[in-house]
Write an enzyme that holds these catalytic residues in place. Structure first.
Site, PDB file in Angstrom:
ATOM      1  N   PRO A   1       0.622  -1.172  -0.046  1.00  0.00           N
ATOM      2  CA  PRO A   1      -0.059  -0.113   0.115  1.00  0.00           C
ATOM      3  C   PRO A   1       0.904   1.166   0.061  1.00  0.00           C
ATOM      4  CG  PRO A   1       0.213  -0.931   2.112  1.00  0.00           C
ATOM      5  CD  PRO A   1       0.672  -1.815   1.383  1.00  0.00           C
ATOM      6  N   GLY A   2       2.060   1.358  -0.374  1.00  0.00           N
ATOM      7  CA  GLY A   2       2.953   2.547  -0.485  1.00  0.00           C
ATOM      8  C   GLY A   2       3.750   3.011   0.601  1.00  0.00           C
TER       9      GLY A   2
ATOM     10  N   CYS B   1       9.842  -9.000   4.380  1.00  0.00           N
ATOM     11  CA  CYS B   1       9.434  -9.274   5.870  1.00  0.00           C
ATOM     12  C   CYS B   1       9.227 -10.424   6.257  1.00  0.00           C
ATOM     13  CB  CYS B   1       7.984  -8.312   6.075  1.00  0.00           C
ATOM     14  SG  CYS B   1       6.727  -8.723   4.885  1.00  0.00           S
TER      15      CYS B   1
HETATM   16  C1  LIG Z   1       5.417  -6.997   0.860  1.00  0.00           C
HETATM   17  S1  LIG Z   1       4.041  -6.334   0.008  1.00  0.00           S
HETATM   18  C2  LIG Z   1       4.544  -4.811  -0.452  1.00  0.00           C
HETATM   19  C3  LIG Z   1       4.460  -3.599   0.680  1.00  0.00           C
HETATM   20  C4  LIG Z   1       4.889  -2.227   0.052  1.00  0.00           C
HETATM   21  N1  LIG Z   1       6.248  -2.203  -0.647  1.00  0.00           N
HETATM   22  C5  LIG Z   1       5.003  -1.169   1.386  1.00  0.00           C
HETATM   23  O1  LIG Z   1       6.018  -0.867   1.857  1.00  0.00           O
HETATM   24  O2  LIG Z   1       3.950  -0.706   1.525  1.00  0.00           O
HETATM   25  C6  LIG Z   1       4.175  -7.062  -1.758  1.00  0.00           C
HETATM   26  C7  LIG Z   1       3.501  -6.597  -2.896  1.00  0.00           C
HETATM   27  O3  LIG Z   1       3.532  -7.545  -3.906  1.00  0.00           O
HETATM   28  C8  LIG Z   1       2.759  -7.283  -4.680  1.00  0.00           C
HETATM   29  N2  LIG Z   1       3.210  -8.311  -5.905  1.00  0.00           N
HETATM   30  C9  LIG Z   1       2.820  -9.584  -5.883  1.00  0.00           C
HETATM   31  N3  LIG Z   1       3.406 -10.189  -6.825  1.00  0.00           N
HETATM   32  C10 LIG Z   1       3.579  -9.287  -7.796  1.00  0.00           C
HETATM   33  C11 LIG Z   1       3.745  -9.316  -9.160  1.00  0.00           C
HETATM   34  N4  LIG Z   1       3.942 -10.292  -9.977  1.00  0.00           N
HETATM   35  N5  LIG Z   1       3.673  -8.225  -9.767  1.00  0.00           N
HETATM   36  C12 LIG Z   1       3.563  -6.985  -9.177  1.00  0.00           C
HETATM   37  N6  LIG Z   1       3.220  -6.863  -7.870  1.00  0.00           N
HETATM   38  C13 LIG Z   1       3.117  -8.175  -7.066  1.00  0.00           C
HETATM   39  C14 LIG Z   1       1.452  -7.732  -3.742  1.00  0.00           C
HETATM   40  O4  LIG Z   1       0.374  -7.204  -4.504  1.00  0.00           O
HETATM   41  C15 LIG Z   1       1.927  -7.015  -2.605  1.00  0.00           C
HETATM   42  O5  LIG Z   1       1.291  -5.463  -2.677  1.00  0.00           O
END
Ligand SMILES: C[S@@+](CC[C@H](N)C(=O)[O-])C[C@H]1O[C@@H](n2cnc3c(N)ncnc32)[C@H](O)[C@@H]1O
Length: 420
Positions: free
Chosen positions: A246-247, A357
């Site tokens: 979520p950013g 994480c």
């Molecule tokens: C660990 S979370 C990201 C948290 C974010 N970086 C933050 O700090 O708020 C991982 C994210 O990877 C996205 N995701 C998973 N596989 C993906 C893909 N093949 N391409 C793009 N996004 C992907 C998921 O939707 C999720 O939002």
């Protein structure tokens, strides 16, 4: 575990427990993330206090499940299946009495109706026996066996501290948009700061009601989760936040001057990223795409890959991850593919940060060790909060047993390289 529809004639408070029961069922029997299933289920509760209580009951039940089962089994000769409804109802009754300081008569009055037509006498008997015995939970939760096996193998010297770090719900960490205002916000919100741009609040009420939220002066982000973007520092070039929603890290990069492209494949999570950018007045180009298929028009000065992972490092805040370990092979293959693609999108001298994480070495340390054709840039001691030191390889590794005196920290891994 079939459940009756809520009835308007129910004793006040039963609907809260029924909602908690449904959340536990979704996590434990269907393996669903609590974050996904909680919002629609909680919509049935009007008062924010009731919603907070339902979540607290679920989280405490998930935190202490192994110990709750031991207590329950010690108080009956009956062999209860692991997913028996009466067992789950007893978890939530016991955590209210033993962890949430709820009076036993209120626990009984709101718990037994969940078993209408079922083994209410058994539940009442087990609960009363344990209370008469003055049964207590241990100081440190016993880890579910699958997680315990993994961490025993990966972190034999740390597993006791990690389990101790899971015993209590963590404080609330905020990242301050303007790090120069850290002291102001720490004082205003009654918190403490462990690093510039970080404020820790002991116990949170409703986040949206706190000073500075609506104005976008800060956002919620665990201290560990804020560390990977801190390794980028300030700059003005093109930065790609890969897997961005979520950013939290997008906002850190944008607040540090970068021209950010934030990519994620989840439309619903990107809606939260848009909301976050709108609230904080920060900007990024937002791309909804699968990173395994997308191609950029031009290379980047910085790429931050916060890869999808088991999220076991967030188990203090999200104890459901302790009970639903993923298929690791598929996940680590995806992480490796994402890393390879990201490496191909760097400018010469561009910086890549890989973060997860997770407490699982195959998602963190082993992925980093397999990266070739770029130069490692060790993380310096002064980029980290006091009490956390880089690994011998120059990587970041935190776990929930670290910083116990100041409220702990999530488990995270990060490594940094530069392209030549
Ligand atoms: C660990 S979370 C990201 C948290 C974010 N970086 C933050 O700090 O708020 C991982 C994210 O990877 C996205 N995701 C998973 N596989 C993906 C893909 N093949 N391409 C793009 N996004 C992907 C998921 O939707 C999720 O939002």
């Amino acid at each position: 575990m079939a459940q009756a529809a809520p009835s308007s004639s129910e004793i006040p408070g039963v609907l809260t427990r029924r909602t908690a029961l449904r959340m536990l069922d979704a996590v434990m029997r269907r393996g669903e993330p609590l974050d996904h299933i909680a919002p629609p289920l909680l919509r049935g509760l009007e008062r924010s206090d009731d919603r907070a209580l339902a979540i607290a009951i679920v989280q405490e039940s998930l935190r202490w499940q192994t110990d709750l089962d031991q207590l329950i089994d010690s108080a009956t000769r009956q062999i209860l299946p692991s997913d028996a409804k009466v067992r789950v109802v007893l978890w939530l009754m016991l955590v209210q009495a033993l962890r949430l300081q709820m009076p036993p008569h209120a626990v009984v009055a709101t718990g037994l109706p969940l078993l209408t037509g079922g083994p209410r006498r058994l539940a009442h008997g087990v609960f009363s026996t344990l209370l008469k015995r003055e049964a207590a939970l241990p100081a440190v939760p016993t880890l579910p066996s699958a997680v315990a096996r993994r961490w025993e193998a990966a972190w034999p010297d740390r597993i006791a501290a990690i389990a101790a770090g899971i015993a209590a719900p963590p404080p609330l960490d905020l990242t301050i948009k303007d790090a120069g205002q850290t002291e102001y916000w720490a004082e205003r919100l009654g918190g403490t700061s462990l690093m510039p741009g970080h404020v820790r609040i002991p116990r949170a009420g409703t986040v949206e009601a706190m000073a500075g939220f609506a104005d976008g002066a800060w956002w919620v982000q665990d201290l560990a989760a804020s560390l990977p973007a801190r390794l980028v520092g300030a700059g003005q070039g093109r930065a790609l936040d890969l897997c961005a929603a979520p950013g939290g890290k997008t906002m850190q990069l944008a607040a540090n001057g970068w021209n950010v492209t934030a990519l994620d494949r989840s439309a619903s999570r990107l809606r939260r990223l848009h909301d976050n950018l709108g609230r904080t007045g920060l900007t990024a180009e937002v791309v909804a795409a699968d990173a395994l298929a997308w191609q950029p028009d031009a290379p980047f000065d910085v790429i931050l890959l916060d890869a999808p992972c088991s999220a076991t490092g967030t188990c203090r805040r999200h104890p459901d991850v302790l009970h639903r370990l993923p298929a690791f092979d598929a996940l680590t293959d995806m992480q490796r593919d994402l890393l390879q693609r990201a490496l191909g999108w760097l400018k010469p001298d561009g910086t890549l940060i890989y973060a997860v994480c997770s407490l699982e070495p195959e998602e963190g340390e082993r992925q980093a060790a397999s990266v070739t054709n770029v130069h490692p840039v060790p993380i310096p001691r002064d980029a980290l909060p006091a009490g956390i030191t880089p690994t011998a390889e120059g990587w970041l590794r935190t776990d929930p047993g670290m910083l116990p005196e100041s409220g702990g920290i999530d488990g995270f891994f990060a490594a940094r390289w530069v392209a030549r």
